[in-house]
Design a protein around this motif. Structure first.
Motif, PDB file in Angstrom:
ATOM      1  N   LYS A  44     -45.273 -11.240  13.347  1.00 42.89           N
ATOM      2  CA  LYS A  44     -45.797 -12.537  12.918  1.00 42.89           C
ATOM      3  C   LYS A  44     -46.257 -12.482  11.454  1.00 42.89           C
ATOM      4  CE  LYS A  44     -49.084 -16.146  14.273  1.00 42.89           C
ATOM      5  NZ  LYS A  44     -49.626 -16.337  12.936  1.00 42.89           N
ATOM      6  N   SER A  45     -46.915 -11.402  11.096  1.00 42.32           N
ATOM      7  CA  SER A  45     -47.399 -11.291   9.708  1.00 42.32           C
ATOM      8  C   SER A  45     -46.224 -11.198   8.734  1.00 42.32           C
ATOM      9  CB  SER A  45     -48.312 -10.077   9.563  1.00 42.32           C
ATOM     10  OG  SER A  45     -47.584  -8.865   9.706  1.00 42.32           O
ATOM     11  N   LEU A  46     -45.139 -10.551   9.140  1.00 42.45           N
ATOM     12  CA  LEU A  46     -43.958 -10.429   8.273  1.00 42.45           C
ATOM     13  C   LEU A  46     -43.289 -11.788   8.086  1.00 42.45           C
ATOM     14  CD1 LEU A  46     -42.316  -7.141   9.643  1.00 42.45           C
ATOM     15  CD2 LEU A  46     -43.873  -7.402   7.717  1.00 42.45           C
ATOM     16  N   ILE A  47     -43.191 -12.543   9.185  1.00 41.78           N
ATOM     17  CA  ILE A  47     -42.531 -13.851   9.113  1.00 41.78           C
ATOM     18  C   ILE A  47     -43.328 -14.813   8.245  1.00 41.78           C
ATOM     19  CG2 ILE A  47     -41.839 -15.854  10.491  1.00 41.78           C
ATOM     20  CD1 ILE A  47     -41.267 -13.894  12.797  1.00 41.78           C
ATOM     21  N   ASP A  48     -44.645 -14.735   8.338  1.00 45.30           N
ATOM     22  CA  ASP A  48     -45.495 -15.650   7.561  1.00 45.30           C
ATOM     23  C   ASP A  48     -45.486 -15.326   6.064  1.00 45.30           C
ATOM     24  OD1 ASP A  48     -46.154 -16.926   9.895  1.00 45.30           O
ATOM     25  OD2 ASP A  48     -48.051 -15.855  10.179  1.00 45.30           O
ATOM     26  N   ASP A  49     -45.095 -14.104   5.731  1.00 45.68           N
ATOM     27  CA  ASP A  49     -45.078 -13.678   4.328  1.00 45.68           C
ATOM     28  C   ASP A  49     -43.715 -14.014   3.710  1.00 45.68           C
ATOM     29  OD1 ASP A  49     -45.274 -12.509   1.868  1.00 45.68           O
ATOM     30  OD2 ASP A  49     -45.870 -10.527   2.602  1.00 45.68           O
ATOM     31  N   LYS A  50     -43.665 -15.047   2.859  1.00 42.71           N
ATOM     32  CA  LYS A  50     -42.406 -15.483   2.258  1.00 42.71           C
ATOM     33  C   LYS A  50     -41.832 -14.464   1.281  1.00 42.71           C
ATOM     34  CE  LYS A  50     -42.935 -19.370   4.425  1.00 42.71           C
ATOM     35  NZ  LYS A  50     -42.179 -19.628   5.657  1.00 42.71           N
ATOM     36  N   THR A  51     -42.667 -13.529   0.829  1.00 43.36           N
ATOM     37  CA  THR A  51     -42.192 -12.519  -0.142  1.00 43.36           C
ATOM     38  C   THR A  51     -41.717 -11.251   0.551  1.00 43.36           C
ATOM     39  OG1 THR A  51     -44.386 -11.510  -0.404  1.00 43.36           O
ATOM     40  CG2 THR A  51     -43.855 -13.416  -1.804  1.00 43.36           C
ATOM     41  N   MET A  52     -41.718 -11.238   1.885  1.00 44.50           N
ATOM     42  CA  MET A  52     -41.371 -10.023   2.620  1.00 44.50           C
ATOM     43  C   MET A  52     -39.892  -9.700   2.460  1.00 44.50           C
ATOM     44  SD  MET A  52     -42.486  -7.534   4.252  1.00 44.50           S
ATOM     45  CE  MET A  52     -44.138  -8.232   4.194  1.00 44.50           C
ATOM     46  N   THR A  53     -39.614  -8.379   2.372  1.00 36.32           N
ATOM     47  CA  THR A  53     -38.236  -7.891   2.278  1.00 36.32           C
ATOM     48  C   THR A  53     -38.051  -6.729   3.238  1.00 36.32           C
ATOM     49  OG1 THR A  53     -38.759  -6.292   0.532  1.00 36.32           O
ATOM     50  CG2 THR A  53     -38.105  -8.541  -0.164  1.00 36.32           C
ATOM     51  N   LEU A  54     -36.803  -6.393   3.496  1.00 37.10           N
ATOM     52  CA  LEU A  54     -36.518  -5.259   4.377  1.00 37.10           C
ATOM     53  C   LEU A  54     -36.994  -3.947   3.751  1.00 37.10           C
ATOM     54  CD1 LEU A  54     -32.933  -6.168   5.689  1.00 37.10           C
ATOM     55  CD2 LEU A  54     -35.102  -6.288   6.932  1.00 37.10           C
ATOM     56  N   GLU A  55     -36.945  -3.867   2.453  1.00 39.21           N
ATOM     57  CA  GLU A  55     -37.402  -2.660   1.773  1.00 39.21           C
ATOM     58  C   GLU A  55     -38.899  -2.464   1.988  1.00 39.21           C
ATOM     59  OE1 GLU A  55     -37.474   0.827  -0.404  1.00 39.21           O
ATOM     60  OE2 GLU A  55     -35.807  -0.285   0.496  1.00 39.21           O
TER      61      GLU A  55
END
Length: 576
Positions: free
Chosen positions: A279-290
């Motif tokens: 959930k925290s990853l999805i909410d973060d628009k700047t998240m990347t696989l790296e």
């Protein structure tokens, strides 16, 4: 007289000496008394035999009486209610019945057996109903209520039996007690099972409550105890709930249940950590696989590092699925808006065509189309606005438009861009908008049937799905004329009957109109003129729409070509 008597001897044979006995006169009396006693015994035995025979006979009569006069339903119902019924015989229910009588004894025994059998059947029926209620889980059925019901039935039945035969009443009570205990045991087992199920429900509710707070505990992260200042880690919270759950499971269901819920809790903990991080990853628009790979995800980075590779892979997969869904959802919303704008544009465009070129209303509608073009350029190409403000001359390439419609029917056109691209092949803006309207329709079957019928009535040659119009445009002109007539029929139906006619209805009316035209005086005159042309040597045969093209090959001079043009006009007048 006493002494011995000497008997004489005969010859030398000695004779026995006879001693004279003293006479006892009591013997006779004793013998007489003994004989009298024997006679009395014989008489007593005879009396007992007679009585026994008589008693058996009377008892048989009593049994026969009961067999021949069974208790009626009314009597049985009274007896079941604890009331001794009248007319049962054997003195039952009467004071005289207390007098000793072989007949009455037999009647009472037989009646008691009859009533006992009936009462036992009734009692078993009551117990069977109770057992069914237990098995069905009927509300309000408890061991206490069952015991009361059994006792009530036993007491009522026994009361009547006691008045007939106390011994039978005791035996009946014993039988009911035996059967009743079986039902009571079933009730106790059912109650125990219900209690266990309720306890299990309560335990599971508490377990679910703990699981609901599990993600909140993980989401909150480490905390500081305001009283002690000690750090309460996520693991501290998880372990506290783990201890509570395992202790409760052990107390409720033993080691097996403790093991079951311990394993379930560990799985739940893993899933909760995965859900919180995802959930925290999805909410973060700047998240990347790296960032996920290096655990550079902010607040829950340290938690991510503690997870095994399978959990990390699942988090990554969840993140990618959510992102793809979000992008797909955005794309769908964009397409929905595009479709809405297309339909609005088509409606406005058709309204524009109905208005004079220099009218204010027309200009206002064109401005509305311009707003759509500004917001969604893919919907309204720039040349559309240009054509609306400065209408081009000519109608465009009718063959391209006709074939485009066929391509739409065959699902060969998959986007509006393909339609607008055909404007470079001579498709007019008006035809492009009409094709766009057709493309956006969900049900194209009726329109396809109508277009096909119009093409046949217009003698449009179609080869391998493609229409080929003559250079002079006669077939196209005829097709356009019939299309206008079809629209007029449709409008009339909508105005008069408030329904849209089917393709079959429209085509049927058009055929009638064509037939009427053929039978008119003008048509007859045109046909007569055609007959004179058909006699020309280089024609020498009937002129039809089908062979008109082949005749063009013979028309090698201008006069001959003029004849064919004349023939084409006559065919139209003749309704061909």
């Amino acid at each position: 007289m006493s002494g011995q008597v000497q008997a004489r001897q005969v010859g030398n044979v000695p004779m026995q000496q006879i001693s004279q006995q003293q006479t006892n006169y009591m013997v006779a009396a004793n013998v007489q008394a003994q004989e009298a006693g024997t006679l009395a015994q014989i008489l007593n035995d005879m009396r007992a035999t007679v009585l026994e025979f008589s008693g058996k006979k009377r008892m048989e009569e009593g049994l026969r009486y009961v067999a021949e006069n069974p208790a009626t339903k009314e009597q049985l119902d009274l007896a079941a209610g604890g009331i001794t019924p009248p007319n049962l015989g054997g003195g039952i229910g009467k004071e005289s019945g207390d007098l000793p009588s072989f007949f009455n004894q037999a009647v009472r025994k037989a009646r008691s057996a009859e009533l006992s059998s009936h009462f036992l059947i009734e009692g078993k029926s009551i117990l069977s109903g109770i057992l069914t209620d237990i098995q069905n889980g009927t509300p309000g059925v408890t061991p206490e209520s069952i015991k009361t019901k059994i006792n009530s039935a036993t007491t009522g039945f026994s009361k009547t039996l006691s008045a007939v035969d106390p011994e039978a009443a005791i035996q009946f009570q014993a039988s009911m007690a035996a059967h009743g205990n079986t039902v009571l045991n079933a009730a106790y087992e059912s109650q125990l099972k219900k209690n266990q199920e309720q306890r299990k429900i309560n335990f599971d509710a508490g377990y679910d409550h703990d699981l609901r707070f599990l993600e909140k505990d993980i989401e909150a992260g480490d905390k500081i105890d305001p009283e002690t200042g000690a750090i309460i880690t996520i693991d501290d919270k998880i372990n506290s709930r783990r201890q509570s759950i395992t202790n409760g499971a052990l107390a409720f269901g033993g080691l097996a249940m403790q093991k079951e819920y311990s394993e379930k809790y560990e799985i739940a903990v893993r899933e909760a950590k995965i859900n919180v991080i995802t959930k925290s990853l999805i909410d973060d628009k700047t998240m990347t696989l790296e960032k996920i790979r290096t655990a550079d995800i902010g607040k829950h980075g340290n938690l991510l590092k503690t997870l095994d590779q399978n959990s990390v892979s699942k988090i990554t997969a969840n993140y990618m699925t959510a992102v793809n869904y979000r992008n797909s959802e955005a794309k769908d919303l964009l397409q929905q808006q595009k479709t809405f704008d297309q339909k609005k544009f088509v409606s406005l465009y058709n309204d524009v065509l109905q208005l004079p070129e220099n009218s204010k209303e027309r200009k206002k509608l064109i401005d509305s189309i311009a707003v759509i073009a500004m917001n969604n350029p893919d919907v309204v190409p720039l040349n559309v606005l240009k054509d609306l403000r400065d209408p081009p001359k000519g109608e465009g390439n009718g063959q391209v438009y006709f074939n485009l419609r066929n391509m739409i029917y065959k699902n060969q056109i998959t986007s509006p861009d393909q339609i607008w691209a055909m404007t470079k092949q001579g498709l007019s803006t008006t035809h492009a908008v009409a094709a766009l309207d057709l493309f956006n329709r969900t049900d194209k079957q009726e329109q396809n049937k109508l277009d096909t019928g119009l093409a046949r009535l217009s003698n449009v040659p179609i080869i391998q799905g493609q229409a080929y119009f003559d250079k002079e445009g006669t077939a196209l002109k005829r097709y356009n004329e019939l299309s206008i007539q079809a629209d007029a029929i449709k409008t009339r139906y909508l105005n008069e009957k408030n329904i849209e006619p089917t393709a079959d209805v429209i085509l049927s009316e058009l055929r009638k109109n064509i037939e009427t035209q053929r039978n008119s005086e003008t048509a007859k005159a045109a046909r007569k003129s055609l007959e004179s042309l058909e006699k020309l040597p280089w024609i020498n045969g009937k002129i039809t729409r089908d062979n008109l093209k082949s005749l063009e090959k013979k028309a090698d001079t201008e006069p001959k070509r003029q004849v064919l043009r004349r023939a084409d006009s006559l065919l139209t007048q003749a309704g061909e």
